[in-house]
Design a protein around this motif. Sequence first.
Motif, PDB file in Angstrom:
ATOM      1  N   VAL A  37       0.859  -1.181   0.000  1.00 48.36           N
ATOM      2  CA  VAL A  37       0.000   0.000   0.000  1.00 48.36           C
ATOM      3  C   VAL A  37       0.894   1.228   0.000  1.00 48.36           C
ATOM      4  O   VAL A  37       1.658   1.444   0.953  1.00 48.36           O
ATOM      5  N   ILE A  79      -6.538   1.830   4.569  1.00 48.01           N
ATOM      6  CA  ILE A  79      -6.422   0.692   3.656  1.00 48.01           C
ATOM      7  C   ILE A  79      -5.496  -0.367   4.247  1.00 48.01           C
ATOM      8  O   ILE A  79      -5.823  -1.561   4.275  1.00 48.01           O
ATOM      9  N   VAL A  96      -1.915  -1.471  -3.916  1.00 43.15           N
ATOM     10  CA  VAL A  96      -2.848  -0.352  -3.860  1.00 43.15           C
ATOM     11  C   VAL A  96      -2.039   0.927  -4.066  1.00 43.15           C
ATOM     12  O   VAL A  96      -1.221   1.304  -3.221  1.00 43.15           O
ATOM     13  N   ASN A 119      -2.027   4.304  -3.670  1.00 44.14           N
ATOM     14  CA  ASN A 119      -2.751   5.332  -2.932  1.00 44.14           C
ATOM     15  C   ASN A 119      -2.011   6.665  -2.860  1.00 44.14           C
ATOM     16  O   ASN A 119      -2.641   7.716  -2.795  1.00 44.14           O
ATOM     17  N   THR A 177      -5.106  -1.893  -7.413  1.00 40.48           N
ATOM     18  CA  THR A 177      -6.169  -0.905  -7.216  1.00 40.48           C
ATOM     19  C   THR A 177      -5.544   0.479  -7.121  1.00 40.48           C
ATOM     20  O   THR A 177      -4.658   0.699  -6.298  1.00 40.48           O
ATOM     21  N   ILE A 221      -6.103   4.483  -6.285  1.00 35.20           N
ATOM     22  CA  ILE A 221      -7.022   5.415  -5.636  1.00 35.20           C
ATOM     23  C   ILE A 221      -7.131   6.643  -6.530  1.00 35.20           C
ATOM     24  O   ILE A 221      -6.174   7.411  -6.686  1.00 35.20           O
ATOM     25  N   THR A 240     -10.066   0.901 -10.085  1.00 35.70           N
ATOM     26  CA  THR A 240      -9.881   2.137  -9.327  1.00 35.70           C
ATOM     27  C   THR A 240     -10.978   2.272  -8.284  1.00 35.70           C
ATOM     28  O   THR A 240     -12.094   1.776  -8.457  1.00 35.70           O
ATOM     29  N   VAL A 241     -10.648   2.965  -7.213  1.00 35.86           N
ATOM     30  CA  VAL A 241     -11.618   3.401  -6.215  1.00 35.86           C
ATOM     31  C   VAL A 241     -11.598   4.922  -6.219  1.00 35.86           C
ATOM     32  O   VAL A 241     -10.524   5.533  -6.108  1.00 35.86           O
ATOM     33  N   CYS A 296     -11.270  -1.361  -1.138  1.00 33.16           N
ATOM     34  CA  CYS A 296     -10.025  -1.957  -1.645  1.00 33.16           C
ATOM     35  C   CYS A 296      -9.912  -3.426  -1.258  1.00 33.16           C
ATOM     36  O   CYS A 296      -9.423  -4.247  -2.049  1.00 33.16           O
TER      37      CYS A 296
END
Length: 257
Positions: free
Chosen positions: A15, A26, A94, A96, A144, A146, A188-189, A229
Amino acid sequence: MPVVSGLLAGQVALVTGAGGGIGRGIALRFAEEGAAVAVHCRTSVEAAREVAARICGTGGRAVVLRAELTDEDACRRLVLEAAEWGEGRLTALVNNAGVQPTRELDAMTAAEWRAVVDANLSSVFACTQAAAGVMREIGGGSVTHIASIEATHPAPLHAHYCASKAAVVMHARSAALEYGPHGIRVNTVSPGLITRDGLAEAWPEGVRRWERAVPTGRLGRPEDIGDACVFLASPLASWITGHDLVVDGGVSARPTW
């Protein structure tokens, strides 16, 4: 309190920007669901160590890794360090980490524009490319990014930020297309306004406007993004890729006229 079900048991996750705010939420949710977590930071070393200590204190596994993500080589080293710590495995990334400065377009310099694009978009490209190389070797994984609801709902003074987040959404869709055959899912988030310490005091008018506009009546919490996530990295999302999951309490559904 989150529902802990072991959705990510056996996974190794990286992350980025996990020292505080959304990244912290997350990282903690990934650990609660059974993942070993590499907690990345750039300068917030003590905050990242606190996150890792909290994970380890509850029986989880975590490590703190530092890297400057505007440096492509540093992105690659970070991913390889995380995989090495995971004994050759990295099942989830992730992306982020990012920045959100404000600047009027008329006053914005090309250097300021590039700084945001490098931090928010180029780092995503480099980390994802490096992670995909590792994930291919182990049969797949999930990535993923952000993004933000500002990818589709621009805000004044955020032109560079909005453009970078819109590009992040399209990068994920493109990466999903190319990496899918290798078992790698990319999504994506897009968060709405997420609470943080001091936000209500620093921007009281904006917080009040948001609370009046959002159907659910509150700001988001870091764990709300963490939950999204976790879902996307879990087997529950095994047939979901190239998707932008909006997590904004429904504010995007509000009419604009």
